[in-house]
Write a protein that holds these residues in place. Structure first.
Motif, PDB file in Angstrom:
ATOM      1  N   PRO A  64     115.687 145.306  33.605  1.00  0.00           N
ATOM      2  CA  PRO A  64     116.366 144.596  33.954  1.00  0.00           C
ATOM      3  C   PRO A  64     117.894 145.833  35.497  1.00  0.00           C
ATOM      4  O   PRO A  64     118.127 145.100  36.144  1.00  0.00           O
ATOM      5  N   GLY A  65     118.042 147.293  35.170  1.00  0.00           N
ATOM      6  CA  GLY A  65     118.802 147.351  35.939  1.00  0.00           C
ATOM      7  C   GLY A  65     118.151 148.418  36.785  1.00  0.00           C
ATOM      8  O   GLY A  65     118.475 149.403  37.903  1.00  0.00           O
ATOM      9  N   VAL A  76     116.462 136.953  47.397  1.00  0.00           N
ATOM     10  CA  VAL A  76     115.877 136.099  46.761  1.00  0.00           C
ATOM     11  C   VAL A  76     117.641 135.013  46.316  1.00  0.00           C
ATOM     12  O   VAL A  76     117.215 133.292  47.398  1.00  0.00           O
ATOM     13  N   GLN A  77     118.162 135.139  45.862  1.00  0.00           N
ATOM     14  CA  GLN A  77     118.818 134.047  45.417  1.00  0.00           C
ATOM     15  C   GLN A  77     120.251 133.888  46.014  1.00  0.00           C
ATOM     16  O   GLN A  77     121.050 132.922  46.059  1.00  0.00           O
ATOM     17  N   ARG A  78     120.602 134.807  47.377  1.00  0.00           N
ATOM     18  CA  ARG A  78     121.328 134.270  48.564  1.00  0.00           C
ATOM     19  C   ARG A  78     120.604 133.969  49.422  1.00  0.00           C
ATOM     20  O   ARG A  78     122.225 132.931  49.623  1.00  0.00           O
ATOM     21  N   VAL A  79     119.391 133.468  49.393  1.00  0.00           N
ATOM     22  CA  VAL A  79     118.924 132.522  50.456  1.00  0.00           C
ATOM     23  C   VAL A  79     118.084 131.459  49.833  1.00  0.00           C
ATOM     24  O   VAL A  79     118.703 130.149  50.459  1.00  0.00           O
ATOM     25  N   ARG A  80     118.199 132.053  48.545  1.00  0.00           N
ATOM     26  CA  ARG A  80     117.904 130.434  47.599  1.00  0.00           C
ATOM     27  C   ARG A  80     116.401 129.622  48.218  1.00  0.00           C
ATOM     28  O   ARG A  80     116.879 128.461  48.373  1.00  0.00           O
ATOM     29  N   PRO A  98     104.726 138.407  37.831  1.00  0.00           N
ATOM     30  CA  PRO A  98     105.429 136.870  37.686  1.00  0.00           C
ATOM     31  C   PRO A  98     106.525 136.675  37.295  1.00  0.00           C
ATOM     32  O   PRO A  98     107.842 136.355  36.752  1.00  0.00           O
ATOM     33  N   ARG A  99     106.750 135.861  35.857  1.00  0.00           N
ATOM     34  CA  ARG A  99     107.038 136.076  34.275  1.00  0.00           C
ATOM     35  C   ARG A  99     108.319 137.024  34.415  1.00  0.00           C
ATOM     36  O   ARG A  99     109.725 136.304  33.747  1.00  0.00           O
ATOM     37  N   LEU A 100     107.968 138.501  34.638  1.00  0.00           N
ATOM     38  CA  LEU A 100     108.997 139.432  34.693  1.00  0.00           C
ATOM     39  C   LEU A 100     110.416 139.063  35.772  1.00  0.00           C
ATOM     40  O   LEU A 100     111.503 138.875  34.989  1.00  0.00           O
ATOM     41  N   PHE A 101     109.080 138.603  36.413  1.00  0.00           N
ATOM     42  CA  PHE A 101     110.510 138.463  37.314  1.00  0.00           C
ATOM     43  C   PHE A 101     111.322 137.769  37.376  1.00  0.00           C
ATOM     44  O   PHE A 101     112.835 137.631  37.323  1.00  0.00           O
ATOM     45  N   GLN A 102     110.760 136.890  37.192  1.00  0.00           N
ATOM     46  CA  GLN A 102     111.811 135.793  37.175  1.00  0.00           C
ATOM     47  C   GLN A 102     112.777 135.654  35.523  1.00  0.00           C
ATOM     48  O   GLN A 102     114.154 135.406  35.941  1.00  0.00           O
ATOM     49  N   ASP A 103     112.188 135.679  34.952  1.00  0.00           N
ATOM     50  CA  ASP A 103     113.612 136.353  33.486  1.00  0.00           C
ATOM     51  C   ASP A 103     114.243 137.052  33.245  1.00  0.00           C
ATOM     52  O   ASP A 103     115.234 136.900  32.580  1.00  0.00           O
ATOM     53  N   HIS A 104     114.238 138.505  33.889  1.00  0.00           N
ATOM     54  CA  HIS A 104     114.975 139.675  33.828  1.00  0.00           C
ATOM     55  C   HIS A 104     115.045 139.445  35.055  1.00  0.00           C
ATOM     56  O   HIS A 104     116.599 140.101  35.222  1.00  0.00           O
ATOM     57  N   HIS A 105     115.120 139.049  36.603  1.00  0.00           N
ATOM     58  CA  HIS A 105     115.996 139.188  37.466  1.00  0.00           C
ATOM     59  C   HIS A 105     116.528 137.811  38.070  1.00  0.00           C
ATOM     60  O   HIS A 105     117.965 137.837  38.242  1.00  0.00           O
ATOM     61  N   LEU A 106     115.425 137.021  38.727  1.00  0.00           N
ATOM     62  CA  LEU A 106     115.791 135.956  38.968  1.00  0.00           C
ATOM     63  C   LEU A 106     116.499 134.823  38.843  1.00  0.00           C
ATOM     64  O   LEU A 106     117.486 134.956  39.442  1.00  0.00           O
ATOM     65  N   ARG A 108     119.270 135.734  36.106  1.00  0.00           N
ATOM     66  CA  ARG A 108     119.866 136.140  36.220  1.00  0.00           C
ATOM     67  C   ARG A 108     120.771 136.388  37.681  1.00  0.00           C
ATOM     68  O   ARG A 108     120.820 136.990  37.990  1.00  0.00           O
ATOM     69  N   GLY A 109     122.107 135.700  37.101  1.00  0.00           N
ATOM     70  CA  GLY A 109     122.706 136.473  38.914  1.00  0.00           C
ATOM     71  C   GLY A 109     122.945 137.839  38.740  1.00  0.00           C
ATOM     72  O   GLY A 109     123.751 138.600  37.821  1.00  0.00           O
ATOM     73  N   VAL A 110     123.271 138.461  40.892  1.00  0.00           N
ATOM     74  CA  VAL A 110     123.503 139.401  40.700  1.00  0.00           C
ATOM     75  C   VAL A 110     124.491 139.554  41.647  1.00  0.00           C
ATOM     76  O   VAL A 110     125.000 138.885  42.477  1.00  0.00           O
ATOM     77  N   ARG A 111     125.523 140.286  41.039  1.00  0.00           N
ATOM     78  CA  ARG A 111     126.599 140.328  41.717  1.00  0.00           C
ATOM     79  C   ARG A 111     127.198 139.438  42.378  1.00  0.00           C
ATOM     80  O   ARG A 111     127.272 138.900  43.692  1.00  0.00           O
TER      81      ARG A 111
END
Length: 400
Positions: A64-65, A76-80, A98-106, A108-111
């Protein structure tokens, strides 16, 4: 990224930014507002999520880190985007990435950025790293053992292992996966008038007969993915990642292949597409009057760089294609640092989102913050904290 990477050349950094006149609908800042009502945001991002060994990306995605992955997710979260094509995302046969990227990162809100969920995902095998059994690099040897540059050079697409530099589509809108067409096995020699390379000293074909028999056009893959975007007809996402026009010799085989990989879409959009066949045996191009968005790292600039002079122009000048020419504050500022350079490193246009002319463009931009913006930390300078490319987005109105 290895300097002979089959992804994008390290100096072909960038997207649709910096050296272009600003259109009237350009974004006023790098952080775009939400799409207007009725509009859908399509985006393409070469996220540099490729690794030199199979399984290495999965390990990074499971952490996750992980700094680079976290920064890519925050962009991706900023542009949405509603529909996002990611290039250089290693494909694994179980589609865990893709599943790991989605579940562990996308998700989950970042900063301070809100998490984003993509319930619809499409990915598939690519030609990179898949042994061809032929001498595709012309060195007189056939290498089929993964993990070496010699194998990568003889693979259907340059890659150290099958799936390197893959692609994935994330979507908030339904993807009509039962209607997806893929063209991974389409042979280069089956493209009428193909620019097949010749030895400049002898004039003879660069590839021997066995290589010409098996060569595939697509260095990764060409996908036609219908998206249920809210209009009367689905919007066809035409996704690809042509080879960079570099890392070859005087025969210019990668320059010519890049040209013909782009030309595939030109033929696909035109009425004379009877020579095109997909991996399922279906023939022909895009249905008449079907709306579309061509997206991806196309590795060709219309005005500079090493690509064939007509490589991207043939697509940009197609009567059914419109080019919003997205810009960014960061690109304009970086270009101003050396305005006299004919090909300033980092300012070649490589990534595109090109809607059909029947889709009204409501906005466009490139996520490239200027150095005085707080989010510059996500793109930065070398070594890049996320990717050597920038996310390109276009909002289109799909209502008819």
């Amino acid at each position: 990224m290895h300097p002979r990477s089959g992804g994008s050349a390290a100096t072909l950094v960038l997207s649709s930014a910096g050296l272009r006149p600003a259109p009237s609908h350009r974004a006023p800042s790098s952080l775009p507002p939400p799409p207007p009502e009725g509009a859908v945001r399509f985006a393409a991002f070469n996220a540099a999520l490729s690794r030199p060994e199979p399984g290495a990306l999965l390990a990074d995605l499971a952490a996750p880190g992980h700094r680079q992955v976290r920064n890519v997710a925050e962009i991706v979260q900023r542009v949405r985007p509603d529909v996002l094509l990611v290039n250089e995302f290693d494909h694994d046969p179980h589609r865990l990435g893709p599943r790991l990227f989605q579940d562990h990162h996308l998700t989950r809100g970042v900063r301070g950025a809100r998490g984003i969920d993509y319930p619809y995902v499409y990915t598939g095998p690519v030609n990179t790293g898949v042994a061809s059994g032929a001498d595709l690099d012309g060195n007189g040897r056939v290498v089929t053992r993964p993990g070496t540059l010699e194998h990568a050079g003889d693979a259907f697409g340059f890659g150290l292992f099958p799936g390197q530099y893959g692609m994935v589509v994330f979507s908030r809108l339904p993807l009509l996966t039962d209607r997806v067409r893929t063209f991974r096995r389409f042979r280069w020699t089956d493209l009428p008038g193909a620019l097949l390379p010749n030895d400049p000293d002898t004039g003879r074909p660069f590839h021997d007969a066995a290589a010409r028999e098996v060569m595939r056009l697509s260095s990764k893959a060409h996908w036609d993915i219908p998206v249920e975007a809210g209009g009367r007809r689905p919007v066809h996402l035409l996704a690809s990642h042509p080879t960079p026009p570099a890392f070859d010799g005087p025969e210019r085989r990668n320059v010519l292949r890049n040209h013909d990989e782009i030309r595939f879409w030109v033929d696909y959009l035109s009425g004379s597409a009877g020579h095109i066949y997909d991996d399922g045996g279906g023939r022909g191009g895009l249905p008449p009057r079907a709306p579309f968005v061509v997206a991806g790292d196309l590795n060709a600039d219309p005005d500079a760089g090493a690509s064939h002079p007509k490589a991207i122009r043939q697509l940009l000048e197609h009567p059914s294609v419109q080019d919003p020419v997205p810009t960014s504050r960061g690109g304009l500022g970086a270009a101003a640092l050396d305005p006299s350079a004919p090909e300033p490193e980092g300012h070649l246009r490589a990534d595109y989102v090109l809607p059909s002319d029947d889709l009204r463009v409501r906005g466009s931009g490139v996520f490239w913050p200027a150095a005085d913006e707080p989010l510059f930390r996500l793109t930065g300078d070398r070594p890049f904290p996320s990717s050597d490319h920038r996310l390109v987005w276009v909002d289109v109105d799909v209502r008819e």
